[in-house]
Design an enzyme around this catalytic site. Structure first.
Site, short mmCIF file in Angstrom:
data_model
loop_
_atom_site.label_atom_id
_atom_site.label_comp_id
_atom_site.label_asym_id
_atom_site.label_seq_id
_atom_site.Cartn_x
_atom_site.Cartn_y
_atom_site.Cartn_z
N LYS A 183 0.82 -1.20 0.15
CA LYS A 183 -0.15 -0.01 0.07
C LYS A 183 0.83 1.17 -0.02
O LYS A 183 0.58 2.49 -0.58
CB LYS A 183 -0.98 0.04 1.30
CG LYS A 183 -1.72 1.28 1.27
CD LYS A 183 -2.87 1.65 0.11
CE LYS A 183 -3.56 2.96 0.22
NZ LYS A 183 -4.42 2.81 1.26
N LEU A 184 1.92 1.41 0.72
CA LEU A 184 2.82 2.44 0.70
C LEU A 184 3.49 2.56 -0.57
O LEU A 184 3.76 3.78 -1.09
CB LEU A 184 3.88 2.44 1.77
CG LEU A 184 3.46 2.16 3.36
CD1 LEU A 184 4.79 2.09 4.10
CD2 LEU A 184 2.79 3.41 3.60
#
Length: 318
Positions: A183-184
């Site tokens: 997700k980052l």
């Protein structure tokens, strides 16, 4: 339908009620989507005004995160930051027995590892599963989120039906921090794209051209609706830059044209300057005949850590 925690929720699935923590911009539409799929919810949010926005949905109000541990075996949280997740785990881990805490929040990889350890040390047979989501509130309302899930296999199996209500689910294996890391990375691509659009708009404005219709046009062309990510993403992901669709010298030529025009119109273009630097290094490294997406290889080569000892793709099932 709003009731107190001691009341019985009406309708819904035959499953035990689902605990749901956090009714913010993403949590609220996700909760609504779960209700549409037949889940009865026991919800908690520190702001009662957010709870009231559920209107006539099928839910029961809890007075604390910890109280949900006594009424729900599966507890889902969508809260804004690491500190909020830490607080929730501090209340749930000592109380939740043989359950699963499913975190949908964007959190640090370090917190994912810490969270797993808290439930293990509590010794009550409960698990932590991280399932980060990619999308905005309208997509959450429509059940069209992209969901990255990781964790212990049996715990993931328990939450899979719930996640499939939210959108497309991609299993990243058992590494507990994989979903946070992916997700980052996705958010990094989004940020980089926003910066690229911002500099593009500044470039056009410096030439007295309205950027609005041009940027809107980009969103409609086949190249920008997926081709860039599909073709260049595959090349960079596999570190294979042939067949060459656009060689390094041509890419360097175009980049230099952009920078030259930026000098003339007074636009600072640091991302393009970086691209020029990367393309020059690619040429000097003997990669001039490769596709200009070889910039991805140059970026990797510049990292002080070197290649990953445990490549994520080896344990990713997408």
């Amino acid at each position: 339908m709003i009731s107190s925690l001691v009341d019985q929720p009406g309708g819904g699935r035959a499953d035990p009620p689902l605990g749901f923590l956090g009714l913010g911009h993403m949590g609220l539409p996700i909760a609504r989507q779960l209700v549409r799929h037949g889940y009865s919810l026991r919800v908690y949010d520190p702001d009662p005004r957010r709870v009231a926005l559920l209107l006539d949905e099928d839910y029961v109000v809890a007075n604390s995160p910890g109280s949900l541990a006594f009424s729900s075996h599966l507890i889902c949280s969508m809260v804004p930051d690491d500190a909020s997740v830490e607080q929730i785990i501090g209340e749930l881990a000592p109380r939740l027995s043989n359950g699963v805490h499913l975190s949908l929040s964007t959190i640090s990889p370090q917190l994912s590892l810490w969270a797993l350890k808290q439930y293990q040390q509590a010794g009550r047979g409960s698990h932590f599963v991280s399932a980060t989501v990619l999308g905005r509130p309208p997509l959450a309302e429509q059940g069209r989120l992209t969901v990255f899930v990781c964790g212990e296999a049996s715990a993931k199996a328990r939450v899979r039906p719930l996640l499939e209500c939210l959108g497309s689910v991609y299993d990243l294996g058992d590494r507990p921090d994989a979903a946070a890391l992916v997700k980052l990375m996705c958010n990094g691509v989004i940020v980089s794209s926003i910066l690229g659009l911002g500099y593009a708009a500044a470039f056009l404005r410096a030439e007295q051209i309205n950027p609005a219709p041009i940027l809107a046009l980009l969103a409609q062309t086949p190249l920008f609706t997926g081709t860039v990510f599909q073709e260049y993403g595959q090349m960079i992901g596999h570190d294979v830059f042939q067949p060459t669709r656009f060689p390094v010298p041509l890419g360097l030529k175009d980049v230099q044209l952009i920078l030259s025009q930026g000098v003339q119109n007074g636009t600072q273009l640091p991302l393009i300057e970086l691209a020029q630097d990367l393309l020059l290094q690619a040429s000097q490294s003997g990669w001039g005949e490769l596709d200009w997406s070889v910039m991805g290889r140059v970026i990797t080569a510049r990292q002080p850590t070197g290649p990953l000892s445990h490549p994520l793709h080896e344990q990713t099932h997408i």
